[in-house]
Write a protein that holds these residues in place. Structure first.
Motif, short mmCIF file in Angstrom:
data_model
loop_
_atom_site.label_atom_id
_atom_site.label_comp_id
_atom_site.label_asym_id
_atom_site.label_seq_id
_atom_site.Cartn_x
_atom_site.Cartn_y
_atom_site.Cartn_z
N GLU A 37 -3.79 4.61 -6.78
CA GLU A 37 -4.75 5.17 -5.82
C GLU A 37 -5.04 6.63 -6.13
O GLU A 37 -4.19 7.34 -6.68
CB GLU A 37 -4.20 5.22 -4.40
N ASP B 85 0.84 -1.20 0.00
CA ASP B 85 0.00 0.00 0.00
C ASP B 85 0.87 1.25 0.00
O ASP B 85 2.01 1.21 0.46
CB ASP B 85 -0.88 -0.01 1.26
N ASP B 86 0.33 2.33 -0.50
CA ASP B 86 1.02 3.64 -0.49
C ASP B 86 2.43 3.53 -1.06
O ASP B 86 3.36 4.15 -0.55
CB ASP B 86 1.10 4.21 0.95
MG MG Z 1 -3.18 3.26 -0.02
#
Ligand code: MG
Ligand code: C2E
Ligand code: MG
Ligand code: MG
Length: 286
Positions: free
Chosen positions: A238, A181-182
């Motif tokens: 995202e 993530d990220d």
């Molecule tokens: Mg994220």
């Protein structure tokens, strides 16, 4: 006089600290009640393939329906959760409710790709995580292949927590997808990515929302997409908010996107309806 000053500063500092820990203690106490009263719930945000616009996944995002303060986002309480032994409890609630949703969508005949849950580092570290997944998968009859676990790059990098990698490897070998993530905001080197038990990268919003304004960010996004393709792992961008961002990203290949442009996070019922509607009805038109 200087002694007095010192004393003042010290007592001020102490008061400040006290307020902070009081606030934390209050949130912790309220959270325990919130768990009893079932105030913790999930909202869901879809991810779609940028070329076909077919749904590839649905991310579960935690919320707290606070009795007086309204609906709170994770920023308002997860930092406290992470510091307490509530992390495993809240983490388990998230897994249970996410798999419950997946079960319901399967029963409704909805294609949702995979349901994605964000793993809390403390839950991962607690030793309960694998068991919690097994229990929820059994309870709801959801296959591992219908689940994505989103983790921060840092969980692989912290030497003191090298057991994390073993847990994630086990999840991975069960067939649960693991996504970083990220991605891009942490410290993982690109070469390191090749060695991790992961199925995909989620390119952070701070890159996605600058692809038009910042040529360096555009280059990074393009290279991450190429890297993922070479490694045969997936990509989710995202935070796609505009048509222009979508169009620019679309020139870069075949992957998934998530963001307000496609849909905002929404309650379970709305997500079910969203999944039920034909793409022509609800998805944006290119
Ligand atoms: Mg994220
Ligand atoms: P994340 O996993 O990167 O989730 C994406 C966040 O970006 C979500 O915020 C989502 O609402 C927001 N978002 C999605 N599309 C857009 C967009 O187009 N523009 C903008 N500006 N924002 C967008 P949210 O729900 O507030 O969650 C924040 C973070 O809290 C998450 O970031 C995740 O790290 C954490 N989190 C959320 N739910 C959970 C959970 O159940 N467990 C754990 N451990 N962490 C969670
Ligand atoms: Mg996430
Ligand atoms: Mg993020």
């Amino acid at each position: 006089r200087s002694k007095d000053n010192g004393k003042d500063r010290w007592s001020y500092f102490t008061n400040d600290m006290k307020v902070d820990s009081d606030a934390e203690a209050r949130i912790e106490k309220e959270l325990r009640e919130a768990i009893q009263r079932d105030e913790i719930f999930l909202v869901f945000q879809p991810q779609v393939n940028i070329r076909t616009q077919k749904v590839t996944g649905v991310e579960a995002l935690v919320r707290w329906r606070h009795p007086t303060r309204g609906v709170l986002g994770p920023g308002a309480f997860l930092p406290v959760v992470e510091k307490t032994n509530l992390a495993s409890i809240v983490g388990n609630i998230v897994i249970d409710k996410a798999l419950q949703a997946a079960r319901a969508w399967q029963d409704q005949g909805r294609d949702f790709g995979r349901v994605a849950v964000n793993l809390s580092p403390s839950h991962l570290f607690s030793g309960n995580l694998l068991n919690d997944f097994h229990v929820a998968m059994d309870k709801h009859g959801v296959e591992p292949s219908l689940i994505t676990a989103e983790v921060l790059e840092s969980v692989f990098l912290d030497d003191a927590r090298s057991d994390n990698s073993k847990v994630l490897e086990e999840l991975h070998s069960l067939g649960v997808h693991i996504e970083l993530d990220d991605f891009g905001t942490g410290y993982a080197s690109l070469s390191h990515v090749a060695d991790l038990p992961i199925n995909g990268l989620k390119i952070d919003r701070s890159f996605t929302n600058q692809v038009l304004e910042d040529v360096k960010k555009e280059i990074v996004v393009n290279q991450l997409i190429n890297l993922a393709r070479s490694l045969d792992i997936g990509v989710v961008c995202e935070g796609v908010e505009t048509d222009a961002q979508f169009d620019r990203l679309r020139m870069m290949g075949d992957f998934s996107v998530q963001g307000y442009l496609i849909a905002r996070p929404m309650p379970f019922e709305d997500m079910s309806e969203w999944l039920a509607s034909s793409p022509e009805d609800l998805l944006f038109v290119i």
